[in-house]
Design a protein around this motif. Structure first.
Motif, mmCIF file in Angstrom:
data_model
loop_
_atom_site.group_PDB
_atom_site.id
_atom_site.type_symbol
_atom_site.label_atom_id
_atom_site.label_comp_id
_atom_site.label_asym_id
_atom_site.label_seq_id
_atom_site.Cartn_x
_atom_site.Cartn_y
_atom_site.Cartn_z
ATOM 1 N N CYS A 28 6.879 9.294 -1.266
ATOM 2 C CA CYS A 28 5.765 8.587 -1.926
ATOM 3 C C CYS A 28 4.399 8.958 -1.352
ATOM 4 O O CYS A 28 3.369 8.589 -1.929
ATOM 5 C CB CYS A 28 5.964 7.072 -1.795
ATOM 6 S SG CYS A 28 7.360 6.421 -2.732
ATOM 7 N N GLU A 32 0.725 8.257 -3.013
ATOM 8 C CA GLU A 32 0.016 7.159 -2.352
ATOM 9 C C GLU A 32 -1.375 7.640 -1.915
ATOM 10 O O GLU A 32 -2.360 6.915 -2.025
ATOM 11 C CB GLU A 32 0.828 6.724 -1.127
ATOM 12 C CG GLU A 32 0.560 5.341 -0.639
ATOM 13 C CD GLU A 32 1.482 4.986 0.513
ATOM 14 O OE1 GLU A 32 0.961 4.834 1.632
ATOM 15 O OE2 GLU A 32 2.701 4.878 0.304
ATOM 16 N N VAL A 37 -0.083 5.240 -6.506
ATOM 17 C CA VAL A 37 0.672 4.030 -6.156
ATOM 18 C C VAL A 37 0.076 3.406 -4.906
ATOM 19 O O VAL A 37 -0.570 4.079 -4.106
ATOM 20 C CB VAL A 37 2.187 4.315 -5.931
ATOM 21 C CG1 VAL A 37 2.832 4.866 -7.189
ATOM 22 C CG2 VAL A 37 2.417 5.240 -4.753
ATOM 23 N N GLU A 38 0.331 2.121 -4.757
ATOM 24 C CA GLU A 38 -0.076 1.398 -3.554
ATOM 25 C C GLU A 38 1.039 1.515 -2.505
ATOM 26 O O GLU A 38 2.162 1.899 -2.821
ATOM 27 C CB GLU A 38 -0.333 -0.080 -3.889
ATOM 28 C CG GLU A 38 -1.362 -0.301 -4.981
ATOM 29 C CD GLU A 38 -2.757 0.174 -4.618
ATOM 30 O OE1 GLU A 38 -3.125 0.073 -3.433
ATOM 31 O OE2 GLU A 38 -3.469 0.642 -5.517
ATOM 32 N N THR A 39 0.742 1.114 -1.291
ATOM 33 C CA THR A 39 1.707 1.263 -0.199
ATOM 34 C C THR A 39 2.975 0.445 -0.406
ATOM 35 O O THR A 39 4.028 0.801 0.109
ATOM 36 C CB THR A 39 1.084 0.890 1.160
ATOM 37 O OG1 THR A 39 0.596 -0.448 1.090
ATOM 38 C CG2 THR A 39 -0.045 1.822 1.519
ATOM 39 N N ASN A 40 2.905 -0.639 -1.170
ATOM 40 C CA ASN A 40 4.093 -1.475 -1.373
ATOM 41 C C ASN A 40 5.160 -0.803 -2.243
ATOM 42 O O ASN A 40 6.328 -1.187 -2.197
ATOM 43 C CB ASN A 40 3.710 -2.807 -2.024
ATOM 44 C CG ASN A 40 3.244 -2.628 -3.463
ATOM 45 O OD1 ASN A 40 2.240 -1.971 -3.712
ATOM 46 N ND2 ASN A 40 3.991 -3.173 -4.398
ATOM 47 N N TYR A 41 4.770 0.209 -3.033
ATOM 48 C CA TYR A 41 5.702 0.802 -3.988
ATOM 49 C C TYR A 41 6.919 1.412 -3.299
ATOM 50 O O TYR A 41 8.056 1.234 -3.739
ATOM 51 C CB TYR A 41 4.991 1.843 -4.860
ATOM 52 C CG TYR A 41 5.872 2.394 -5.962
ATOM 53 C CD1 TYR A 41 6.391 1.562 -6.946
ATOM 54 C CD2 TYR A 41 6.207 3.740 -6.013
ATOM 55 C CE1 TYR A 41 7.213 2.054 -7.958
ATOM 56 C CE2 TYR A 41 7.018 4.240 -7.015
ATOM 57 C CZ TYR A 41 7.514 3.389 -7.980
ATOM 58 O OH TYR A 41 8.333 3.885 -8.976
ATOM 59 N N GLU A 44 9.376 -1.175 -2.414
ATOM 60 C CA GLU A 44 10.077 -1.668 -3.597
ATOM 61 C C GLU A 44 11.240 -0.743 -3.948
ATOM 62 O O GLU A 44 12.335 -1.197 -4.279
ATOM 63 C CB GLU A 44 9.103 -1.786 -4.780
ATOM 64 C CG GLU A 44 9.741 -2.261 -6.055
ATOM 65 C CD GLU A 44 10.359 -3.647 -5.973
ATOM 66 O OE1 GLU A 44 11.326 -3.890 -6.717
ATOM 67 O OE2 GLU A 44 9.907 -4.479 -5.165
ATOM 68 N N VAL A 72 4.724 -3.514 -9.675
ATOM 69 C CA VAL A 72 3.501 -3.869 -8.963
ATOM 70 C C VAL A 72 3.177 -2.745 -7.977
ATOM 71 O O VAL A 72 4.053 -2.250 -7.278
ATOM 72 C CB VAL A 72 3.677 -5.208 -8.214
ATOM 73 C CG1 VAL A 72 2.464 -5.509 -7.355
ATOM 74 C CG2 VAL A 72 3.932 -6.333 -9.205
ATOM 75 N N GLY A 73 1.922 -2.345 -7.960
ATOM 76 C CA GLY A 73 1.492 -1.293 -7.049
ATOM 77 C C GLY A 73 1.454 0.087 -7.682
ATOM 78 O O GLY A 73 1.108 1.055 -7.029
ATOM 79 N N ASN A 75 -0.448 2.418 -10.220
ATOM 80 C CA ASN A 75 -1.734 2.499 -10.907
ATOM 81 C C ASN A 75 -1.780 3.579 -11.976
ATOM 82 O O ASN A 75 -2.612 3.528 -12.878
ATOM 83 C CB ASN A 75 -2.851 2.745 -9.896
ATOM 84 C CG ASN A 75 -2.910 1.629 -8.862
ATOM 85 O OD1 ASN A 75 -2.774 0.460 -9.194
ATOM 86 N ND2 ASN A 75 -3.084 1.998 -7.607
ATOM 87 N N CYS A 110 3.446 3.478 -15.449
ATOM 88 C CA CYS A 110 2.745 2.341 -16.047
ATOM 89 C C CYS A 110 2.391 2.630 -17.504
ATOM 90 O O CYS A 110 1.947 1.755 -18.215
ATOM 91 C CB CYS A 110 1.510 1.937 -15.235
ATOM 92 S SG CYS A 110 0.258 3.191 -15.089
#
Length: 153
Positions: A28, A32, A37-41, A44, A72-73, A75, A110
Protein backbone atom coordinates in the motif's frame (compact mmCIF):
# COMPACT_ATOMS: atom_id res chain seq x y z
CA UNK A 1 -1.46 -1.11 -17.21
CA UNK A 2 2.18 -1.73 -16.23
CA UNK A 3 3.21 1.55 -17.83
CA UNK A 4 0.57 3.29 -15.71
CA UNK A 5 2.12 1.82 -12.54
CA UNK A 6 5.43 3.39 -13.53
CA UNK A 7 3.96 6.74 -14.61
CA UNK A 8 2.01 7.10 -11.37
CA UNK A 9 4.85 5.67 -9.26
CA UNK A 10 2.45 2.97 -8.04
CA UNK A 11 5.09 0.27 -7.72
CA UNK A 12 7.52 -1.17 -5.20
CA UNK A 13 10.34 -3.69 -5.50
CA UNK A 14 11.56 -5.21 -2.24
CA UNK A 15 13.68 -8.10 -1.05
CA UNK A 16 11.24 -9.58 1.44
CA UNK A 17 8.57 -8.99 4.05
CA UNK A 18 8.68 -10.51 7.52
CA UNK A 19 5.15 -11.92 7.07
CA UNK A 20 2.02 -11.47 4.97
CA UNK A 21 0.78 -8.59 7.13
CA UNK A 22 3.94 -6.60 6.47
CA UNK A 23 3.69 -7.49 2.77
CA UNK A 24 0.17 -6.05 2.61
CA UNK A 25 1.30 -2.90 4.40
CA UNK A 26 4.26 -2.56 2.04
CA UNK A 27 2.02 -3.09 -1.00
CA UNK A 28 0.00 0.00 0.00
CA UNK A 29 2.98 2.34 0.39
CA UNK A 30 3.02 3.76 -3.14
CA UNK A 31 -0.71 4.57 -3.19
CA UNK A 32 -0.53 5.91 0.33
CA UNK A 33 2.36 8.20 -0.63
CA UNK A 34 0.30 10.09 -3.21
CA UNK A 35 -2.93 10.25 -1.20
CA UNK A 36 -4.83 7.60 -3.16
CA UNK A 37 -5.49 5.86 0.18
CA UNK A 38 -5.18 6.86 3.80
CA UNK A 39 -2.99 4.98 6.27
CA UNK A 40 -5.96 3.05 7.71
CA UNK A 41 -6.63 1.25 4.40
CA UNK A 42 -3.76 -1.22 4.77
CA UNK A 43 -5.01 -2.19 8.24
CA UNK A 44 -8.50 -2.74 6.84
CA UNK A 45 -7.07 -5.17 4.27
CA UNK A 46 -5.11 -6.99 7.01
CA UNK A 47 -8.31 -7.30 9.07
CA UNK A 48 -10.19 -8.73 6.09
CA UNK A 49 -7.53 -11.39 5.49
CA UNK A 50 -7.48 -12.23 9.22
CA UNK A 51 -11.27 -12.64 9.09
CA UNK A 52 -11.74 -14.39 5.73
CA UNK A 53 -8.42 -16.13 5.15
CA UNK A 54 -6.05 -15.70 2.19
CA UNK A 55 -8.81 -14.86 -0.30
CA UNK A 56 -6.50 -12.29 -1.86
CA UNK A 57 -4.18 -14.98 -3.28
CA UNK A 58 -5.98 -15.48 -6.57
CA UNK A 59 -3.50 -17.66 -8.44
CA UNK A 60 -0.20 -19.19 -7.34
CA UNK A 61 2.32 -16.50 -6.45
CA UNK A 62 -0.13 -13.60 -7.07
CA UNK A 63 -2.12 -11.66 -4.47
CA UNK A 64 -4.65 -8.89 -4.97
CA UNK A 65 -4.94 -7.09 -1.63
CA UNK A 66 -8.19 -5.15 -1.38
CA UNK A 67 -11.01 -4.27 0.93
CA UNK A 68 -14.63 -3.52 0.13
CA UNK A 69 -15.55 -1.04 -2.58
CA UNK A 70 -15.81 2.47 -1.21
CA UNK A 71 -13.87 1.53 1.93
CA UNK A 72 -13.11 4.31 4.39
CA UNK A 73 -9.75 5.85 3.60
CA UNK A 74 -9.92 5.35 -0.18
CA UNK A 75 -9.73 8.67 -2.03
CA UNK A 76 -9.16 7.45 -5.61
CA UNK A 77 -9.58 4.27 -7.63
CA UNK A 78 -6.18 2.78 -8.43
CA UNK A 79 -3.97 -0.29 -8.52
CA UNK A 80 -0.44 -0.57 -7.15
CA UNK A 81 2.12 -3.26 -8.03
CA UNK A 82 4.67 -4.78 -5.65
CA UNK A 83 7.30 -7.43 -6.33
CA UNK A 84 9.01 -9.33 -3.53
CA UNK A 85 12.19 -11.27 -4.24
CA UNK A 86 11.17 -13.84 -1.62
CA UNK A 87 7.51 -14.93 -1.63
CA UNK A 88 5.55 -14.52 1.59
CA UNK A 89 3.39 -17.31 3.02
CA UNK A 90 -0.18 -16.76 4.11
CA UNK A 91 -1.94 -18.79 6.75
CA UNK A 92 -3.72 -21.97 5.69
CA UNK A 93 -6.91 -21.60 3.70
CA UNK A 94 -10.12 -23.59 4.20
CA UNK A 95 -8.56 -26.65 2.52
CA UNK A 96 -5.52 -26.46 4.82
CA UNK A 97 -3.27 -25.27 2.00
CA UNK A 98 -0.62 -22.62 2.59
CA UNK A 99 -0.67 -20.03 -0.17
CA UNK A 100 2.30 -17.88 -1.12
CA UNK A 101 2.62 -14.66 -3.07
CA UNK A 102 5.49 -12.73 -4.58
CA UNK A 103 3.49 -10.39 -6.83
CA UNK A 104 0.96 -8.02 -5.26
CA UNK A 105 -1.62 -5.96 -7.14
CA UNK A 106 -3.22 -3.78 -4.48
CA UNK A 107 -6.62 -2.43 -5.44
CA UNK A 108 -8.36 0.66 -4.07
CA UNK A 109 -11.83 1.57 -5.26
CA UNK A 110 -14.23 4.48 -4.99
CA UNK A 111 -15.42 4.65 -8.63
CA UNK A 112 -17.47 1.51 -9.46
CA UNK A 113 -17.02 1.64 -13.26
CA UNK A 114 -13.30 2.35 -13.10
CA UNK A 115 -12.99 -0.44 -10.52
CA UNK A 116 -14.72 -2.94 -12.84
CA UNK A 117 -12.43 -1.86 -15.69
CA UNK A 118 -9.38 -2.35 -13.45
CA UNK A 119 -10.51 -5.82 -12.36
CA UNK A 120 -11.07 -6.82 -16.00
CA UNK A 121 -7.56 -5.64 -16.91
CA UNK A 122 -6.11 -7.58 -13.98
CA UNK A 123 -8.03 -10.71 -14.97
CA UNK A 124 -6.52 -10.52 -18.46
CA UNK A 125 -3.08 -10.04 -16.94
CA UNK A 126 -3.49 -12.98 -14.54
CA UNK A 127 -4.56 -15.25 -17.41
CA UNK A 128 -1.31 -14.59 -19.29
CA UNK A 129 1.28 -17.02 -17.90
CA UNK A 130 4.11 -15.36 -19.86
CA UNK A 131 3.36 -11.99 -18.27
CA UNK A 132 3.18 -13.47 -14.76
CA UNK A 133 6.51 -15.26 -15.30
CA UNK A 134 8.09 -12.06 -16.63
CA UNK A 135 6.76 -10.07 -13.66
CA UNK A 136 8.25 -12.65 -11.27
CA UNK A 137 11.64 -11.88 -12.86
CA UNK A 138 11.16 -8.08 -12.90
CA UNK A 139 13.41 -5.94 -10.71
CA UNK A 140 12.96 -2.37 -11.93
CA UNK A 141 10.33 0.00 -13.32
CA UNK A 142 12.11 -0.32 -16.68
CA UNK A 143 11.39 -4.06 -16.56
CA UNK A 144 7.68 -3.26 -16.15
CA UNK A 145 7.77 -1.05 -19.25
CA UNK A 146 9.59 -3.77 -21.22
CA UNK A 147 6.99 -6.36 -20.20
CA UNK A 148 4.20 -3.97 -21.22
CA UNK A 149 5.79 -3.43 -24.63
CA UNK A 150 6.56 -7.11 -25.24
CA UNK A 151 3.31 -8.70 -24.11
CA UNK A 152 0.56 -6.11 -23.68
CA UNK A 153 0.83 -3.31 -26.28
Amino acid sequence: MLREFVEKKHYKFAEAASDWREAIRMSCESIEADGTVETNYKEEIVRCVETYGPYIVLIPNVAMPHSSEGAVGVNKTAIAFMHLEKPVAFEKDEEGEIKEAQLFFTVASCDPQQHIDNIQKLAELFNNDEVIEALADAHTPEDLIAIQEKFLD
